[in-house]
Scaffold this motif. Structure first.
Motif, mmCIF file in Angstrom:
data_model
loop_
_atom_site.group_PDB
_atom_site.id
_atom_site.type_symbol
_atom_site.label_atom_id
_atom_site.label_comp_id
_atom_site.label_asym_id
_atom_site.label_seq_id
_atom_site.Cartn_x
_atom_site.Cartn_y
_atom_site.Cartn_z
ATOM 1 N N LEU A 251 0.741 -1.377 0.167
ATOM 2 C CA LEU A 251 0.050 -0.089 -0.112
ATOM 3 C C LEU A 251 0.692 1.336 -0.052
ATOM 4 N N VAL A 252 1.943 1.317 0.863
ATOM 5 C CA VAL A 252 2.662 2.528 0.828
ATOM 6 C C VAL A 252 3.285 2.599 -0.465
ATOM 7 N N LEU A 253 4.057 1.611 -1.013
ATOM 8 C CA LEU A 253 4.338 1.617 -2.447
ATOM 9 C C LEU A 253 3.565 2.168 -3.635
ATOM 10 N N ALA A 254 1.995 1.708 -3.519
ATOM 11 C CA ALA A 254 1.208 2.003 -4.229
ATOM 12 C C ALA A 254 0.891 3.256 -4.212
ATOM 13 N N PHE A 255 0.780 4.030 -3.091
ATOM 14 C CA PHE A 255 0.493 5.458 -2.863
ATOM 15 C C PHE A 255 1.770 6.243 -3.565
ATOM 16 N N ARG A 256 2.985 5.712 -3.242
ATOM 17 C CA ARG A 256 3.975 6.684 -3.774
ATOM 18 C C ARG A 256 4.042 6.484 -5.125
ATOM 19 N N MET A 257 3.470 5.279 -5.696
ATOM 20 C CA MET A 257 3.182 5.208 -7.284
ATOM 21 C C MET A 257 2.312 6.206 -7.672
ATOM 22 N N ALA A 258 1.292 6.575 -7.297
ATOM 23 C CA ALA A 258 0.256 7.526 -7.397
ATOM 24 C C ALA A 258 0.899 8.808 -7.376
ATOM 25 N N MET A 259 1.673 9.166 -6.523
ATOM 26 C CA MET A 259 2.164 10.596 -6.395
ATOM 27 C C MET A 259 3.285 10.561 -7.248
ATOM 28 N N GLY A 260 3.885 9.764 -8.022
ATOM 29 C CA GLY A 260 4.993 9.865 -8.799
ATOM 30 C C GLY A 260 6.449 9.558 -8.250
ATOM 31 N N GLU A 261 6.391 9.011 -6.995
ATOM 32 C CA GLU A 261 7.430 8.813 -6.329
ATOM 33 C C GLU A 261 7.936 7.314 -6.618
ATOM 34 N N CYS A 262 7.277 6.484 -7.255
ATOM 35 C CA CYS A 262 7.421 5.191 -7.381
ATOM 36 C C CYS A 262 7.289 4.846 -8.733
ATOM 37 N N ALA A 263 8.419 4.586 -9.590
ATOM 38 C CA ALA A 263 8.151 4.346 -11.098
ATOM 39 C C ALA A 263 7.494 2.903 -11.362
ATOM 40 N N VAL A 264 6.291 2.602 -12.317
ATOM 41 C CA VAL A 264 5.988 1.469 -12.490
ATOM 42 C C VAL A 264 5.669 1.757 -13.943
ATOM 43 N N ALA A 265 5.860 0.458 -14.630
ATOM 44 C CA ALA A 265 5.449 0.104 -16.128
ATOM 45 C C ALA A 265 3.754 0.256 -16.057
ATOM 46 N N ASP A 266 3.357 0.434 -17.063
ATOM 47 C CA ASP A 266 1.984 0.026 -17.512
ATOM 48 C C ASP A 266 1.567 -1.318 -17.426
ATOM 49 N N ALA A 267 0.559 -1.672 -17.103
ATOM 50 C CA ALA A 267 0.146 -3.120 -17.137
ATOM 51 C C ALA A 267 0.086 -3.546 -18.614
ATOM 52 N N LYS B 41 4.418 4.035 8.417
ATOM 53 C CA LYS B 41 4.582 4.576 7.048
ATOM 54 C C LYS B 41 3.165 4.648 6.413
ATOM 55 N N ILE B 42 2.445 3.712 6.769
ATOM 56 C CA ILE B 42 1.018 3.833 5.991
ATOM 57 C C ILE B 42 0.126 5.058 6.514
ATOM 58 N N VAL C 101 1.049 7.865 7.235
ATOM 59 C CA VAL C 101 1.671 8.882 6.638
ATOM 60 C C VAL C 101 1.285 9.066 5.235
ATOM 61 N N ALA C 102 1.446 7.837 4.656
ATOM 62 C CA ALA C 102 1.208 7.886 3.009
ATOM 63 C C ALA C 102 -0.350 8.062 2.855
ATOM 64 N N ILE C 103 -1.116 7.539 3.601
ATOM 65 C CA ILE C 103 -2.755 7.885 3.369
ATOM 66 C C ILE C 103 -2.777 9.505 3.500
ATOM 67 N N ARG C 104 -2.290 10.014 4.711
ATOM 68 C CA ARG C 104 -2.568 11.353 4.836
ATOM 69 C C ARG C 104 -1.893 12.333 3.698
ATOM 70 N N CYS C 105 -0.475 12.075 3.300
ATOM 71 C CA CYS C 105 -0.109 12.786 2.174
ATOM 72 C C CYS C 105 -0.660 12.710 0.996
ATOM 73 N N PHE C 106 -1.120 11.430 0.506
ATOM 74 C CA PHE C 106 -2.022 11.236 -0.577
ATOM 75 C C PHE C 106 -3.285 11.836 -0.680
ATOM 76 N N GLY C 107 -3.893 11.991 0.826
ATOM 77 C CA GLY C 107 -5.414 12.369 0.689
ATOM 78 C C GLY C 107 -5.154 14.154 0.241
ATOM 79 N N GLU C 108 -4.088 14.818 0.682
ATOM 80 C CA GLU C 108 -4.011 16.173 0.671
ATOM 81 C C GLU C 108 -2.972 16.578 -0.595
ATOM 82 N N VAL C 109 -2.742 15.600 -1.583
ATOM 83 C CA VAL C 109 -1.735 16.162 -2.560
ATOM 84 C C VAL C 109 -2.773 16.508 -3.632
#
Length: 153
Positions: free
Chosen positions: A40-56, A105-106, A108-116
């Motif tokens: 979940l932490v990585l997924a939120f980081r992915m959504a905020m552009g902090e963790c690069a992932v390839a398209d499925a 971390k989760i 923090v990640a949820i709070r940051c994501f919700g306010e981004v």
């Protein structure tokens, strides 16, 4: 409709993690509770552009109707859908993951994501395709809720 843009929803969701322990077993899937937190932490980081992932490869959910059903309707997500490899913590099995660290971390990640801001969100989800901020906020809730239910929380 629950969304992580709502501070009250974020607080309620974060409190559900208090029922999770390192020994909590999954009702389905192969992740441990610690791996789920890391995912979940990585997924939120992915959504905020902090963790690069390839398209499925297939982007099987990149369809307006599928996106509407998955993000809007209050039906449980199916079990067993494979995630993108970069955030698949069951397959990656990171050796340095600590439950207490990921548990902290989760929240923090949820709070940051919700306010981004919309400008700081990726424009494209690797499986759902193009998402606006409102859709990302709904995805964040649905994705987190899905995994909390996976562990009975």
């Amino acid at each position: 409709m629950n969304t992580l843009a709502d501070p009250a929803v974020r607080v309620t969701l974060i409190r559900r993690f208090d029922r999770l322990t390192p020994q909590t077993s999954a009702r389905w899937g192969t992740m441990s509770s610690t791996q789920m937190l890391r995912h979940l932490v990585l997924a939120f980081r992915m959504a905020m552009g902090e963790c690069a992932v390839a398209d499925a490869a297939s982007r099987k959910f990149d369809n307006p109707l599928v996106r509407f059903v998955a993000l809007t309707l209050p039906i449980p997500w199916p079990k067993g859908i494979k995630t993108v490899p970069e955030i698949d913590c069951a397959a990656l099995r990171p050796s340095s993951v600590d439950f207490a660290d990921e548990h902290a971390k989760i929240a923090v990640a949820i709070r940051c994501f919700g306010e981004v801001s919309a400008a700081n969100l990726c424009s494209t989800h690797p499986m759902f395709g193009s998402l606006n901020r409102s859709q990302w906020m709904r995805w964040g809730f649905r994705h987190t809720d899905h995994h909390l239910r996976q562990f009975g929380c």
